[in-house]
Design a protein around this motif. Sequence first.
Motif, PDB file in Angstrom:
ATOM      1  N   VAL A   1       4.670 -13.526  -7.930  1.00 41.31           N
ATOM      2  CA  VAL A   1       3.486 -13.063  -7.944  1.00 41.31           C
ATOM      3  C   VAL A   1       3.314 -12.145  -6.489  1.00 41.31           C
ATOM      4  O   VAL A   1       3.463 -13.000  -5.521  1.00 41.31           O
ATOM      5  N   MET A   2       2.812 -11.025  -6.402  1.00 42.08           N
ATOM      6  CA  MET A   2       2.479 -10.579  -4.934  1.00 42.08           C
ATOM      7  C   MET A   2       1.130  -9.841  -5.552  1.00 42.08           C
ATOM      8  O   MET A   2       0.724  -9.278  -6.276  1.00 42.08           O
ATOM      9  N   THR A   3       0.381  -9.905  -4.357  1.00 47.53           N
ATOM     10  CA  THR A   3      -1.171  -9.241  -4.295  1.00 47.53           C
ATOM     11  C   THR A   3      -0.840  -7.663  -4.161  1.00 47.53           C
ATOM     12  O   THR A   3       0.263  -7.268  -3.802  1.00 47.53           O
ATOM     13  N   GLN A   4      -1.624  -6.972  -4.552  1.00 46.54           N
ATOM     14  CA  GLN A   4      -1.676  -5.625  -4.330  1.00 46.54           C
ATOM     15  C   GLN A   4      -1.461  -5.091  -2.681  1.00 46.54           C
ATOM     16  O   GLN A   4      -0.743  -4.259  -2.652  1.00 46.54           O
ATOM     17  N   ASP A   5      -2.153  -5.941  -2.157  1.00 44.86           N
ATOM     18  CA  ASP A   5      -1.916  -5.765  -0.376  1.00 44.86           C
ATOM     19  C   ASP A   5      -0.507  -5.973   0.109  1.00 44.86           C
ATOM     20  O   ASP A   5      -0.001  -5.380   0.736  1.00 44.86           O
TER      21      ASP A   5
ATOM     22  N   VAL B   1       2.156  -5.934  -1.780  1.00 45.71           N
ATOM     23  CA  VAL B   1       3.235  -4.740  -2.360  1.00 45.71           C
ATOM     24  C   VAL B   1       2.798  -3.426  -1.676  1.00 45.71           C
ATOM     25  O   VAL B   1       3.891  -2.931  -1.380  1.00 45.71           O
ATOM     26  N   VAL B   2       1.768  -3.163  -1.074  1.00 47.23           N
ATOM     27  CA  VAL B   2       1.530  -1.990  -0.343  1.00 47.23           C
ATOM     28  C   VAL B   2       2.022  -2.057   1.059  1.00 47.23           C
ATOM     29  O   VAL B   2       2.976  -1.221   1.559  1.00 47.23           O
ATOM     30  N   THR B   3       2.007  -3.382   1.864  1.00 47.84           N
ATOM     31  CA  THR B   3       2.648  -3.879   3.077  1.00 47.84           C
ATOM     32  C   THR B   3       4.307  -3.530   2.657  1.00 47.84           C
ATOM     33  O   THR B   3       4.878  -2.888   3.562  1.00 47.84           O
ATOM     34  N   GLU B   4       4.819  -4.109   1.744  1.00 51.26           N
ATOM     35  CA  GLU B   4       6.447  -3.884   1.406  1.00 51.26           C
ATOM     36  C   GLU B   4       6.709  -2.418   1.139  1.00 51.26           C
ATOM     37  O   GLU B   4       7.882  -2.096   1.606  1.00 51.26           O
ATOM     38  N   ALA B   5       6.017  -1.915   0.230  1.00 52.66           N
ATOM     39  CA  ALA B   5       6.183  -0.503   0.001  1.00 52.66           C
ATOM     40  C   ALA B   5       6.203   0.356   1.184  1.00 52.66           C
ATOM     41  O   ALA B   5       7.381   1.342   1.460  1.00 52.66           O
ATOM     42  N   ASN B   6       5.431   0.317   2.182  1.00 54.76           N
ATOM     43  CA  ASN B   6       5.510   0.919   3.505  1.00 54.76           C
ATOM     44  C   ASN B   6       6.780   0.620   4.231  1.00 54.76           C
ATOM     45  O   ASN B   6       7.129   1.790   4.891  1.00 54.76           O
ATOM     46  N   ARG B   7       7.159  -0.648   4.299  1.00 54.30           N
ATOM     47  CA  ARG B   7       8.089  -1.196   5.162  1.00 54.30           C
ATOM     48  C   ARG B   7       9.425  -0.419   4.494  1.00 54.30           C
ATOM     49  O   ARG B   7      10.314  -0.075   5.328  1.00 54.30           O
ATOM     50  N   VAL B   8       9.642  -0.372   3.113  1.00 56.02           N
ATOM     51  CA  VAL B   8      10.727   0.037   2.291  1.00 56.02           C
ATOM     52  C   VAL B   8      10.838   1.619   2.338  1.00 56.02           C
ATOM     53  O   VAL B   8      11.883   2.041   2.437  1.00 56.02           O
ATOM     54  N   PHE B   9       9.757   2.194   2.099  1.00 52.12           N
ATOM     55  CA  PHE B   9       9.828   3.689   1.697  1.00 52.12           C
ATOM     56  C   PHE B   9       9.518   4.521   2.784  1.00 52.12           C
ATOM     57  O   PHE B   9       9.799   5.711   2.933  1.00 52.12           O
TER      58      PHE B   9
ATOM     59  N   MET C   1       1.320   9.419  -0.363  1.00 54.32           N
ATOM     60  CA  MET C   1       1.519   8.837  -1.593  1.00 54.32           C
ATOM     61  C   MET C   1       1.005   7.220  -1.655  1.00 54.32           C
ATOM     62  O   MET C   1       0.695   7.034  -2.857  1.00 54.32           O
ATOM     63  N   ALA C   2       0.995   6.839  -0.499  1.00 54.01           N
ATOM     64  CA  ALA C   2       0.483   5.282  -0.406  1.00 54.01           C
ATOM     65  C   ALA C   2      -0.588   4.866  -1.194  1.00 54.01           C
ATOM     66  O   ALA C   2      -1.055   3.930  -1.580  1.00 54.01           O
ATOM     67  N   PRO C   3      -1.680   5.841  -1.052  1.00 51.85           N
ATOM     68  CA  PRO C   3      -3.061   5.459  -1.315  1.00 51.85           C
ATOM     69  C   PRO C   3      -3.136   5.293  -2.932  1.00 51.85           C
ATOM     70  O   PRO C   3      -4.020   4.474  -3.503  1.00 51.85           O
ATOM     71  N   VAL C   4      -2.027   5.663  -3.647  1.00 53.40           N
ATOM     72  CA  VAL C   4      -1.923   5.300  -5.144  1.00 53.40           C
ATOM     73  C   VAL C   4      -1.999   3.776  -5.356  1.00 53.40           C
ATOM     74  O   VAL C   4      -2.444   3.533  -6.212  1.00 53.40           O
ATOM     75  N   PHE C   5      -1.390   3.056  -4.293  1.00 45.94           N
ATOM     76  CA  PHE C   5      -1.353   1.746  -4.693  1.00 45.94           C
ATOM     77  C   PHE C   5      -2.508   1.206  -4.603  1.00 45.94           C
ATOM     78  O   PHE C   5      -3.068   0.138  -5.461  1.00 45.94           O
ATOM     79  N   GLN C   6      -3.582   1.706  -3.787  1.00 46.19           N
ATOM     80  CA  GLN C   6      -5.171   0.945  -3.563  1.00 46.19           C
ATOM     81  C   GLN C   6      -5.649   1.439  -4.804  1.00 46.19           C
ATOM     82  O   GLN C   6      -6.579   0.871  -4.847  1.00 46.19           O
ATOM     83  N   ASN C   7      -5.432   2.911  -5.152  1.00 49.29           N
ATOM     84  CA  ASN C   7      -6.583   3.138  -6.032  1.00 49.29           C
ATOM     85  C   ASN C   7      -6.030   2.959  -7.623  1.00 49.29           C
ATOM     86  O   ASN C   7      -6.754   3.357  -8.418  1.00 49.29           O
ATOM     87  N   ALA C   8      -4.646   2.228  -7.742  1.00 51.76           N
ATOM     88  CA  ALA C   8      -4.441   1.891  -9.046  1.00 51.76           C
ATOM     89  C   ALA C   8      -5.311   0.868  -9.719  1.00 51.76           C
ATOM     90  O   ALA C   8      -5.093   0.692 -11.244  1.00 51.76           O
ATOM     91  N   GLY C   9      -6.036   0.223  -9.001  1.00 51.31           N
ATOM     92  CA  GLY C   9      -6.979  -0.773  -9.875  1.00 51.31           C
ATOM     93  C   GLY C   9      -6.235  -2.073 -10.073  1.00 51.31           C
ATOM     94  O   GLY C   9      -6.627  -3.031 -11.066  1.00 51.31           O
ATOM     95  N   VAL C  10      -4.934  -2.400  -9.524  1.00 49.81           N
ATOM     96  CA  VAL C  10      -4.320  -3.446  -9.659  1.00 49.81           C
ATOM     97  C   VAL C  10      -4.450  -4.666  -8.697  1.00 49.81           C
ATOM     98  O   VAL C  10      -4.548  -4.274  -7.528  1.00 49.81           O
ATOM     99  N   ARG C  11      -4.767  -5.773  -9.025  1.00 51.28           N
ATOM    100  CA  ARG C  11      -5.014  -6.746  -8.034  1.00 51.28           C
ATOM    101  C   ARG C  11      -3.729  -7.325  -7.634  1.00 51.28           C
ATOM    102  O   ARG C  11      -3.629  -7.837  -6.446  1.00 51.28           O
ATOM    103  N   ARG C  12      -3.009  -7.930  -8.439  1.00 51.09           N
ATOM    104  CA  ARG C  12      -1.557  -8.328  -8.462  1.00 51.09           C
ATOM    105  C   ARG C  12      -0.557  -7.935  -9.384  1.00 51.09           C
ATOM    106  O   ARG C  12      -0.831  -7.426 -10.334  1.00 51.09           O
TER     107      ARG C  12
END
Length: 81
Positions: A20-24, A26-34, A44-55
Amino acid sequence: MTAFPPVQLLSLATATPPHVMTQDEVVTEANRVFAARFPKFAYMAPVFQNAGVRRRSFAMPLEWYLQPQDWPQRAAAYDAA
């Protein structure tokens, strides 16, 4: 015409993948990878914050997804999960 036996619900259960990963996170890892591979990723990254997903739950640890996997490896991971 053949009569079918009545359908019954025998049990209920839930299953959650073990990793399990929190959305935060996931955002950190996505930024690091992409970010380096996709110059406009920041747009495109704000999609992660605006998806309404917590984990998010994953069948395999994050490191597994960051490595190249062939079809048999992916199929084996699916079967094991």
